[in-house]
Design an enzyme around this catalytic site. Structure first.
Site, PDB file in Angstrom:
ATOM      1  CD  GLU A 169      -2.849  -1.005   2.677  1.00 42.75           C
ATOM      2  OE1 GLU A 169      -2.952  -0.035   3.157  1.00 42.75           O
ATOM      3  OE2 GLU A 169      -3.806  -1.967   2.334  1.00 42.75           O
ATOM      4  CD  GLU A 374      -3.344  -5.727   4.235  1.00 45.62           C
ATOM      5  OE1 GLU A 374      -4.025  -5.074   4.722  1.00 45.62           O
ATOM      6  OE2 GLU A 374      -2.129  -5.532   4.277  1.00 45.62           O
TER       7      GLU A 374
HETATM    8  C1  FCB Z   1      -4.140  -1.931   5.856  1.00 49.15           C
HETATM    9  C2  FCB Z   1      -2.729  -2.394   5.962  1.00 49.15           C
HETATM   10  C3  FCB Z   1      -2.897  -3.351   7.163  1.00 49.15           C
HETATM   11  C4  FCB Z   1      -3.654  -3.137   8.074  1.00 49.15           C
HETATM   12  C5  FCB Z   1      -5.332  -3.225   7.365  1.00 49.15           C
HETATM   13  C6  FCB Z   1      -6.380  -3.179   8.291  1.00 49.15           C
HETATM   14  O1  FCB Z   1      -4.261  -0.725   5.093  1.00 49.15           O
HETATM   15  O2  FCB Z   1      -2.003  -2.834   4.907  1.00 49.15           O
HETATM   16  O3  FCB Z   1      -1.470  -3.052   7.850  1.00 49.15           O
HETATM   17  O4  FCB Z   1      -3.670  -2.395   9.090  1.00 49.15           O
HETATM   18  O5  FCB Z   1      -5.225  -2.041   6.551  1.00 49.15           O
END
Ligand code: FCB
Length: 483
Positions: A169, A374
């Protein structure tokens, strides 16, 4: 929402769970680890809720064996984690720290012994503080330091890793870190954010080239792509949505896949735009093998000038979302819709937007293997008197998003795997330990782990997939949910 996963997920689909170094490891002063910008930021009063830090976190540094055991019982194929740069190169330069190498080698050994494939991220926000002192990502030199670090790391650990993620990110690193000030290093400076945006991408491209030069491993990047909908058809709201989407997505996807920054965004940022050198965009657009997508929630965006009208329509300002970021760029504002289910973070739940987002990436750029690196939710979980943690909202969230992924696959998007965020409850950046995203509850004072109902649900979901030729002894009888 019903999922008929046995029929919709390809046989070799990768099931995983994700974490990140600063959020789980703790042991910040052990094994020769250097300071990171997150140590500094978290120790600065007022920056992190309740003054929480990652000093101990989940104590994964000492408990990684137990954690890999929990992964095995969960039945995941792959574990996404990040390697802490300050543990490997305490000052951000020079030889690799032998103790750091020992820790990650031991983790890789343990994963291998359980037939869990490692999926490491090379940078998940814990920049060595000494590089932070020299300008952090506003400095072009940091991109070269990263490439040098990656080169050494891949030499040392490379033979045991088949896939690398360069950055997690970069939008958050650049914009939350340098424009909004919500993340380390906490600046609120638009030109600094644009410089960071460019140098992070340059670092990524240089790292891809370094990895390619010395290994046959696959390499990709993880982006937090946004699904943006304008709050109304009003031209001002539509323009605000276009700029928001441009800032979140096109500022990354265009240079990576088209070798150019988007013209409308360059015009919007004007003189604040980063200095570049000839050839940078060629480096940034070096071909990658896969794209990692982190996805949590849709974004509804309106024009700040129309706030009163939008509020009359029932919208309210989404205070949890980068409040002053878009204001400094596009006079756009994030809104929440009346009556929409939200997670504890305040993020709306609308899984179908993930399918649409995946379609958009394929249609507007190219078909590329995608991993959902994620996806998950924070919830007001608690341990019941009988020791169980019931989190039906998380199960529904995961089920809905898996269905959305299956829909994308059914319509031809090349999604190869899915990683729940997160394996463990952990340090949620500026929100400290207040947000629990884990499949596993962590009792922070003792470090004790308790799998939640969603853990058992995910285990059974994975086990119900077309059985893979693997033998890791996972049966539904291995662990049972306390009554
Ligand atoms: C993302 C991050 C991760 C975590 C999630 C909830 O932006 O990559 O580290 O904090 O959000």
């Amino acid at each position: 929402m019903a999922t008929n996963a046995t029929t919709v997920f390809p046989r070799n689909f990768v099931w995983g769970a994700a974490t990140a170094s600063y959020q789980i490891e703790g042991a910040v002063d052990e094994g020769g680890r250097g300071l990171s910008i997150w140590d500094t930021f978290a120790r600065t009063p007022g920056k992190v809720l309740n003054g929480d830090t990652g000093d101990i976190a989940c104590d994964h540094y000492h408990r990684f064996g137990e954690d890999v055991g929990l992964m095995r019982e969960l039945g995941i194929d792959s574990y996404r984690f990040s390697i802490a740069w300050p543990r490997m190169q305490p000052e951000g330069k020079g030889e690799l720290n032998p103790d750091g190498l020992r820790f990650y080698s031991a983790l890789l050994d343990r994963l291998e012994s359980q037939q869990i494939t490692p999926f490491p991220t090379l940078y998940h926000w814990d920049l060595p503080q000494s590089l932070g002192d020299q300008g952090g990502w506003t400095s072009r030199e940091t991109s070269y330091r990263f490439a040098d670090y990656v080169d050494k790391l891949v030499d040392a650990l490379g033979p045991r890793v088949g896939q690398w993620i360069t950055l997690n990110e970069p939008w958050c690193s650049a914009w939350l870190g340098y424009a909004v000030g919500q993340h380390a290093p906490g600046l609120t400076d638009l030109p600094a954010a644009l410089a960071a945006n460019h140098h992070l991408l340059l670092a990524h491209g240089l790292a891809v080239q370094a990895i390619r030069a010395s290994s046959t491993a696959e390499v990709g990047i993880t982006l937090n792509l946004a699904h943006v909908t304008p709050a109304s058809e009003d031209p001002l709201d539509r323009q605000a949505a276009i700029f928001t989407e441009g800032n979140a997505n096109r500022m990354f996807l265009d240079p990576l896949f088209r070798g150019a920054y988007p013209a409308d965004m360059m015009e919007l940022y004007g003189e604040a735009t980063a200095e570049m050198e000839e050839g940078d965009l060629g480096v940034i657009s070096t071909t990658i093998d896969f794209l990692g997508v982190n996805y949590y929630a849709p974004a509804i965006v309106g024009s700040r000038e129309r706030l009163t009208e939008l509020q009359a329509l029932g919208y309210c300002v989404d205070t949890g979302r980068a409040p002053n970021l878009l204001d400094t760029t596009a006079r756009a504002i994030h809104l929440k819709r009346p009556g929409f289910t939200s997670t504890q973070m305040g993020w709306e739940v609308e899984p179908a937007t993930l399918t649409e987002l995946l379609h958009n990436v394929r249609d507007q750029y190219r078909s590329i293997p995608i991993y959902i690196t994620e996806n998950g939710m924070s919830n007001a979980d608690y341990v019941r008197h009988n020791g169980s943690v019931l989190d039906p909202a998380r199960i529904a969230y995961l089920e809905g998003h898996l269905h959305a992924v299956a829909e994308a696959i059914a319509s031809g998007v090349d999604v190869r795997g899915y990683y729940v965020w997160s394996l463990l409850d952990n340090f949620e950046w500026a929100l400290g330990y207040s947000q629990r995203f884990g499949l596993i509850w962590v009792d922070y004072p003792t470090g004790e782990r308790t799998p939640k109902a969603s853990y058992y649900w995910y285990r059974d979901f994975i086990a119900a997939q077309a059985p893979l030729p693997r033998d890791r002894g996972v049966t539904s009888a291995t662990m049972t949910l306390p009554a």
